[in-house]
Enzyme design. Structure first.
Site, PDB file in Angstrom:
ATOM      1  N   HIS A  81       0.827  -1.195   0.000  1.00 12.05           N
ATOM      2  CA  HIS A  81       0.000   0.000   0.000  1.00 12.05           C
ATOM      3  C   HIS A  81       0.869   1.256   0.000  1.00 12.05           C
ATOM      4  O   HIS A  81       2.060   1.190   0.242  1.00 12.05           O
ATOM      5  CB  HIS A  81      -0.979   0.020   1.171  1.00 12.05           C
ATOM      6  CG  HIS A  81      -0.343   0.088   2.520  1.00 12.05           C
ATOM      7  ND1 HIS A  81       0.270  -0.988   3.125  1.00 12.05           N
ATOM      8  CD2 HIS A  81      -0.199   1.117   3.382  1.00 12.05           C
ATOM      9  CE1 HIS A  81       0.738  -0.628   4.311  1.00 12.05           C
ATOM     10  NE2 HIS A  81       0.482   0.654   4.484  1.00 12.05           N
ATOM     11  N   TYR A 113       2.890   9.157  11.702  1.00  5.66           N
ATOM     12  CA  TYR A 113       2.354   7.838  11.390  1.00  5.66           C
ATOM     13  C   TYR A 113       2.790   7.396   9.993  1.00  5.66           C
ATOM     14  O   TYR A 113       3.243   6.264   9.801  1.00  5.66           O
ATOM     15  CB  TYR A 113       0.833   7.862  11.495  1.00  5.66           C
ATOM     16  CG  TYR A 113       0.163   6.597  11.013  1.00  5.66           C
ATOM     17  CD1 TYR A 113       0.172   5.446  11.799  1.00  5.66           C
ATOM     18  CD2 TYR A 113      -0.459   6.544   9.779  1.00  5.66           C
ATOM     19  CE1 TYR A 113      -0.428   4.281  11.355  1.00  5.66           C
ATOM     20  CE2 TYR A 113      -1.062   5.384   9.328  1.00  5.66           C
ATOM     21  CZ  TYR A 113      -1.043   4.260  10.118  1.00  5.66           C
ATOM     22  OH  TYR A 113      -1.632   3.123   9.669  1.00  5.66           O
ATOM     23  N   HIS A 117       1.013   5.329   1.443  1.00  4.35           N
ATOM     24  CA  HIS A 117       0.523   6.404   2.313  1.00  4.35           C
ATOM     25  C   HIS A 117       1.045   7.713   1.757  1.00  4.35           C
ATOM     26  O   HIS A 117       2.239   7.837   1.472  1.00  4.35           O
ATOM     27  CB  HIS A 117       1.071   6.257   3.734  1.00  4.35           C
ATOM     28  CG  HIS A 117       0.307   5.302   4.578  1.00  4.35           C
ATOM     29  ND1 HIS A 117      -0.803   5.662   5.289  1.00  4.35           N
ATOM     30  CD2 HIS A 117       0.499   3.992   4.828  1.00  4.35           C
ATOM     31  CE1 HIS A 117      -1.257   4.620   5.957  1.00  4.35           C
ATOM     32  NE2 HIS A 117      -0.471   3.587   5.681  1.00  4.35           N
ATOM     33  N   GLN A 152       5.601   4.249   9.106  1.00  5.68           N
ATOM     34  CA  GLN A 152       4.713   3.141   8.754  1.00  5.68           C
ATOM     35  C   GLN A 152       5.451   1.812   8.739  1.00  5.68           C
ATOM     36  O   GLN A 152       4.888   0.791   9.089  1.00  5.68           O
ATOM     37  CB  GLN A 152       4.072   3.411   7.392  1.00  5.68           C
ATOM     38  CG  GLN A 152       3.075   2.378   6.964  1.00  5.68           C
ATOM     39  CD  GLN A 152       1.869   2.317   7.859  1.00  5.68           C
ATOM     40  OE1 GLN A 152       1.468   3.299   8.429  1.00  5.68           O
ATOM     41  NE2 GLN A 152       1.283   1.154   7.989  1.00  5.68           N
TER      42      GLN A 152
END
Length: 148
Positions: A61, A126, A63, A130
């Site tokens: 994924h 965050y 971010h 990650q």
């Protein structure tokens, strides 16, 4: 970096946290594919006058914390970035297109988006860390699996 951006008649701060995944959440965004994707997101964001604040490409994924001008909707930005990066990755790594799973679609259809307000530093931290969060979660899942 100023807290606000401006154009001819507006001061704005349209900042978003966006997460999206490859088709079937396959773990393929590592190595050269991940590096190429990382560079491509910066290039295509600059083309739309957007500023990447934080970016973290994980194996399954992405971010992104990004600032968009008010004239650009999130959906059109995501359509542009996901479409262009998919084309670029398929052209640069032709073996990806050979997988019958893709059907010429590199990314999953949807994405997650949240506006970044007063908790900007928490969200940026965050996204930045990650890797560590994912590894801690995997370790916790393994421990839970061993206990059962």
């Amino acid at each position: 970096m100023s807290r606000y951006d401006s154009s001819s008649h507006v001061y704005y701060r349209c900042q978003y946290h966006i997460v999206w995944t490859p088709k079937y959440r396959l773990k393929i965004l590592n190595g050269n594919i991940g590096k190429e994707l990382y560079k491509s997101i910066y290039v295509y964001s600059n083309m739309k006058n957007c500023r990447v604040v934080e970016l973290n490409v994980q194996v399954d994924h992405v971010h992104l914390v990004v600032r968009l001008p008010p004239s650009l909707s999130i959906s059109s930005y995501m359509g542009f970035v996901k479409g262009r990066t998919a084309i670029r990755l398929f052209n640069k790594f032709p073996y990806l297109r050979k997988k019958k799973l893709w059907g010429n679609h590199f990314w999953q259809r949807g994405y997650f988006v949240d506006s970044v307000g007063m908790n900007e530093e928490i969200i940026r931290r965050y996204v930045r860390h990650q890797d560590r969060v994912g590894k801690e979660e995997e370790a916790r899942q393994m421990l839970l699996g061993l206990e059962n």
